[in-house]
Design an enzyme around this catalytic site. Sequence first.
Site, short mmCIF file in Angstrom:
data_model
loop_
_atom_site.label_atom_id
_atom_site.label_comp_id
_atom_site.label_asym_id
_atom_site.label_seq_id
_atom_site.Cartn_x
_atom_site.Cartn_y
_atom_site.Cartn_z
N LYS A 22 0.89 -1.18 -0.04
CA LYS A 22 0.00 0.00 0.09
C LYS A 22 0.91 1.35 0.07
O LYS A 22 0.47 2.48 -0.71
CB LYS A 22 -0.70 0.09 1.02
CG LYS A 22 -1.33 1.37 1.73
CD LYS A 22 -2.23 1.34 3.13
CE LYS A 22 -2.87 2.55 3.27
NZ LYS A 22 -1.66 3.57 3.77
N ASN A 23 1.84 1.35 0.98
CA ASN A 23 2.80 2.35 1.13
C ASN A 23 3.53 2.52 -0.02
O ASN A 23 4.49 3.79 -0.44
CB ASN A 23 3.56 2.43 2.54
CG ASN A 23 2.42 2.47 3.60
OD1 ASN A 23 1.49 3.23 3.48
ND2 ASN A 23 2.58 1.81 4.48
N ARG A 93 -4.74 10.33 3.85
CA ARG A 93 -3.18 11.32 4.10
C ARG A 93 -2.39 11.25 2.76
O ARG A 93 -1.73 12.17 2.71
CB ARG A 93 -2.64 10.41 5.28
CG ARG A 93 -1.20 11.05 5.43
CD ARG A 93 -1.20 12.31 6.15
NE ARG A 93 0.03 12.68 6.68
CZ ARG A 93 0.31 13.86 6.99
NH1 ARG A 93 -0.61 14.75 7.46
NH2 ARG A 93 1.54 14.44 7.52
N ASP A 117 -5.85 8.56 8.77
CA ASP A 117 -5.98 8.15 10.06
C ASP A 117 -5.86 9.16 11.04
O ASP A 117 -5.03 9.82 11.08
CB ASP A 117 -5.10 6.98 10.33
CG ASP A 117 -5.34 5.91 9.66
OD1 ASP A 117 -6.36 5.60 9.12
OD2 ASP A 117 -4.47 4.93 9.37
N ASP A 313 3.58 0.63 11.79
CA ASP A 313 2.49 0.15 11.30
C ASP A 313 1.96 -1.27 11.89
O ASP A 313 0.85 -1.76 11.69
CB ASP A 313 2.26 0.11 9.61
CG ASP A 313 1.98 1.36 9.27
OD1 ASP A 313 1.54 2.31 10.04
OD2 ASP A 313 2.33 1.46 8.03
N MET A 335 6.22 7.24 17.55
CA MET A 335 5.91 8.23 16.63
C MET A 335 4.62 8.68 16.65
O MET A 335 4.43 9.90 16.11
CB MET A 335 6.15 7.21 15.27
CG MET A 335 7.42 6.65 15.03
SD MET A 335 7.79 5.62 13.60
CE MET A 335 8.04 7.15 12.54
#
Length: 426
Positions: A22-23, A93, A117, A313, A335
Amino acid sequence: MTSFLVRGPTRLHGHFEPSGNKNAALPIIAACLLTEEPVTLHNVPLIGDVKSLLLILEGMGASITSPEPGTLQIHCNGMTGSEISEEQASIIRASILLAGPSLARFGEVNLPPPGGDVIGRRRIDSHVHALEGLGASYSFLNGHRFRAGTLKGSVVFMDEPSVTGTENLIMASVLAEGHTTIENAACEPHVQDLCHFLNTLGARISGIGSNILQIDGVERLGGGEHTICPDHIEVGSIMALAAVTRSPITIGGYLPEMNKPIDLGWARLGIKYDALPDGIAQMRFNGPLNVLPDLGGATPKIEDGPWPSFPADLTSIALVAATQAYGSILIHEKMFESRMFFVDRLIVMGAQIVLCDPHRAVVMGPNKLTASTMSSPDIRAGMALLIAALVAEGESVIHNAEQIERGYEAIDTRLGAMGADIRRVG
């Protein structure tokens, strides 16, 4: 609103094949703005965030087709401006990733505030400072406005190794005049995949995989074809699910160079698996899960951070996995200050967790979990709650399940095919 009705406990069987990362998919799709030539992408995850980003690109004038599932053909020719849908930008985002390529392509961009998110403050200062380092100007008026006559290569030291900040700077730099050095760059696998993709289009990026990137700007990029790397976060999530449900499944997409930080974290929880040929991981069980204490019997910890630390994540997933392991462990989320605010749902289910502060929680296991009704607050917490529901006794209800689907493609169907009892409502 979509809900999942989940009955546990369950045991999975068979093989799980992860989707594309996804990223990696999101910045790579955004980077298609940098060329007027057609681009073909394979192994694209069909998730909510990807669909939202594609709608934004189509609204900007891009032509997008999907000749088969998981394959996209994107053509950004003939585009003359960078009008970005405020409605779509507010959903994800990843809309922030359009700043760099739009600035490089059109010389300006007015980006509506991005959504995504709610896991704490998500600053864009790194993006602003990075693009200013190439000569862009920035202002805010109902959105983030960047302007640049000609982008000039420079030495840019990132004020933090922000993944999306680094990606925006990379995308802007490949068409900037001269040479750019990015120091303190993020170097996650998805950042590396973006760099490899851009190089297939004619970019000149070296130092890939390190925190210092060297980029020689080029006048234009061409078309190309690229296969997006497997999602190591999804691989890690399913490893944890298999471990807590004692499911002897195999998992594809296991690449040791991507999974080393995850391997270390899961080893502390007693999660074991064997690496087989062709990127396959075979789950292994020699008894119950046991937390591996530090030397002298001290309480161990799993703490996240920029690559190559344990991925942020997977912090939510680690919390749930720890509830099923013998021993105590500290989970330290460095984070994002709101990512742990779903643990109250786990406590209601029977988990023994002490939330020390917004960043730290101590988990004492193993715990017998019972079904509950809850709501998914974000992608990763939602997946963590789904794993908890598959361990718990009885039928759980997870509302706002579309949050999970923003990051995990058709997860109910794919796990259902392996024996999970998940019913979709709404």
